[in-house]
Design an enzyme around this catalytic site. Structure first.
Site, mmCIF file in Angstrom:
data_model
loop_
_atom_site.group_PDB
_atom_site.id
_atom_site.type_symbol
_atom_site.label_atom_id
_atom_site.label_comp_id
_atom_site.label_asym_id
_atom_site.label_seq_id
_atom_site.Cartn_x
_atom_site.Cartn_y
_atom_site.Cartn_z
ATOM 1 N N HIS A 196 0.853 -1.203 0.000
ATOM 2 C CA HIS A 196 0.000 0.000 0.000
ATOM 3 C C HIS A 196 0.879 1.239 0.000
ATOM 4 C CE1 HIS A 196 0.483 0.965 4.355
ATOM 5 N NE2 HIS A 196 0.445 -0.339 4.548
ATOM 6 N N ASP A 251 -0.479 4.403 0.794
ATOM 7 C CA ASP A 251 -0.923 5.383 1.779
ATOM 8 C C ASP A 251 -0.166 5.164 3.082
ATOM 9 O OD1 ASP A 251 -2.543 2.942 2.199
ATOM 10 O OD2 ASP A 251 -3.481 4.116 3.787
ATOM 11 N N ASP A 263 6.503 1.012 6.005
ATOM 12 C CA ASP A 263 5.068 0.709 6.020
ATOM 13 C C ASP A 263 4.310 1.681 5.121
ATOM 14 O OD1 ASP A 263 2.599 -0.325 6.795
ATOM 15 O OD2 ASP A 263 2.480 0.943 8.566
ATOM 16 N N GLU A 316 -5.173 1.621 3.093
ATOM 17 C CA GLU A 316 -5.040 0.562 4.104
ATOM 18 C C GLU A 316 -4.970 1.131 5.511
ATOM 19 O OE1 GLU A 316 -3.155 -2.249 6.836
ATOM 20 O OE2 GLU A 316 -2.346 -0.318 6.191
ATOM 21 N N GLU A 317 -4.247 2.235 5.685
ATOM 22 C CA GLU A 317 -4.056 2.787 7.031
ATOM 23 C C GLU A 317 -5.349 3.360 7.611
ATOM 24 O OE1 GLU A 317 -1.603 2.093 8.613
ATOM 25 O OE2 GLU A 317 0.229 2.106 7.427
ATOM 26 N N HIS A 325 4.242 3.760 12.287
ATOM 27 C CA HIS A 325 3.152 4.534 12.892
ATOM 28 C C HIS A 325 3.663 5.544 13.932
ATOM 29 C CE1 HIS A 325 -0.379 1.585 11.820
ATOM 30 N NE2 HIS A 325 0.543 1.632 10.876
#
Length: 454
Positions: A90, A92, A123, A156-157, A423
């Site tokens: 992903h 995003d 990520d 996705e996030e 994150h």
């Protein structure tokens, strides 16, 4: 002339990989137009599509998904009769949080202490670069031995389910014999790991009202029901004194029977302050891979600077609940909603809105694809055996793919090992892990093709 080993080919491609990851990280592709312009996500999607076209992918398309974001699809045909492998990543990313806490700009890939820092570096923009590296190495070493589909998600996030709904409406698009999800990570740097389970998640927004408007705390405080105090009390009901998640009706005693996570290692990885205890009971693996976990991820309330002496009339919070394999995310959503309404103090009016939801996932680690991956990882990480672990995070698409393609084998690998700090501020990727996992993926595709011919 003897062809050079594929590992040397991948090593020679690393400078290009760094340059491309720098370009991709530069897009502020947070899939929330309230925080960043939608054009940033659109530009990132265009970059991914152009990268696939440059690698001779066919049918490259920008898919407008039902949540208003775009996923990128492409198909690379392989030899006649070869199996099809779907590669997922992903583009995003999570918002950068407090940009002042970053040691370098979050959207500028920066090398420091042997790692590359930037939001999405691990990520999961790095996951897409990993796929490209593996495919390029195979093309330079005799060709890609399988047909390849690539899907790169745009939300996705956010957990808003755009790609899941699109896949359900177009089930033929992502059909494959095996699916490689490039969005997890090794248990730690240098230890090759596939992820066997994922917790699902549900995201709720709760609003609590007690008054028609704010009141002077001197004139009314002590009798007027304070919505912010009520919210604090309501949120506190979601945890026992030891920190264990307590949602009425939700089981919290499941045990993990696989690879364990030593508490000292976890404290170091999580950067727990000296003297501060961990929360919950059982092993660390029980708590983060096998049991539900509630987190208050945001509260709307007056900031300290500029606060007035007022009794608050309304308060709002956003709550994330991670749901382990064996529990149903929809059922957990219902239990959490009922708990919030039942525990609101003083007859406060409570409204609950569901923001996102995804089911937990458990892979079949006995499948032929896992055997092919084990051989590949052991070659890419000499002296190490492939490990299987759980992951506390969620990839909602996994269960959608498992339901749509029940015969497909699903493997989860990636660059988000503990040092990556995904994150959080100062997210980073290990270039050594990028190189070794790209090699492992390339060798896996070759091994898998051979196993299907046997």
């Amino acid at each position: 002339m003897t062809a050079r080993p594929i590992s040397e080919t991948i090593a020679s491609l690393m400078p290009r990989a760094k340059a491309e990851l720098s370009e991709l990280v530069a897009f502020q592709s947070v899939a929330d137009p309230a925080q960043f312009p939608k054009s940033e996500c659109e530009a990132a999607a265009d970059w991914v599509a152009d990268a696939l076209r440059a690698e001779d992918f066919q049918d490259v398309a920008l898919l407008d998904t039902p949540d208003g974001t775009r996923s990128v699809y492409g198909f690379l045909p392989g030899p006649a009769g070869a199996p099809t492998v779907l590669l997922y990543a992903h583009y995003d990313v999570q918002p950068p949080l407090d940009e002042s806490a970053w040691l370098s700009p979050p959207f500028e890939l920066t090398e420091r202490d042997g790692r590359w820092y930037g939001r999405g570096s691990a990520d999961c923009k790095g996951g897409f670069i990993m796929h490209l590296l593996a495919l390029r190495a195979l093309k330079a070493d005799g060709g890609v031995p399988v047909s390849v589909k690539v899907i790169v998600e745009g939300s996705e996030e956010q957990g808003t389910g755009g790609l899941e709904r699109y896949a359900e409406a177009h089930p033929e698009l992502l059909a494959a014999d095996t699916i490689v999800i490039g969005d997890t990570g090794n248990f730690r740097v240098g230890l090759p790991t596939v992820t066997a389970t994922l917790r699902g998640m549900t995201m709720l927004r709760v609003t609590l009202d007690t008054l028609e408007g704010n009141l002077h705390s001197g004139q009314f405080g002590g009798a007027a029901p304070d919505a912010l105090a009520a919210m604090i009390q309501l949120l506190a009901s979601l945890r026992a004194e030891d920190g264990t998640t307590t949602v009425d009706g939700l089981a919290t005693d499941t045990e993990w029977d696989g690879l364990q996570y030593p508490e000292a290692d976890f404290r170091k990885d999580a950067k727990v302050l000296d003297g501060v205890g961990l929360i919950g009971t059982g092993t660390v693996a029980d708590r983060i891979w096998a049991r539900p976990a509630v987190t208050v991820i945001g509260i709307d309330c007056p900031p300290v600077v500029g606060a007035t002496p007022s009794v608050q009339a309304s308060a709002r919070a956003q709550i994330s609940l991670r749901v382990p394999p064996g529990q149903d995310a929809a059922e957990a959503t219902g239990l959490l909603t009922a708990h919030l309404k039942a525990h609101a103090p003083w007859g406060s009016r409570v409204a609950v809105e569901q923001v996102g939801q995804g089911q937990p996932f458990r892979a079949d680690t006995s499948s032929p694809a896992y055997t092919s991956m084990a051989r590949a990882m052991e070659a890419a990480y000499p002296g190490e055996k492939m490990q299987t672990s759980g992951m506390g995070g969620s990839i909602p698409l996994c269960n959608t793919l498992a339901a749509l393609y029940p015969e497909a084998e699903i493997l989860l690998i990636g660059l988000s090992e503990p040092e990556a700090q995904i994150h959080a501020v100062n997210e980073s990727v290990s270039p050594e892990e990028l190189e070794r996992l790209s090699l492992a993926e390339a060798l896996f595709l070759r091994n898998y093709a051979e196993s299907k011919r046997a």
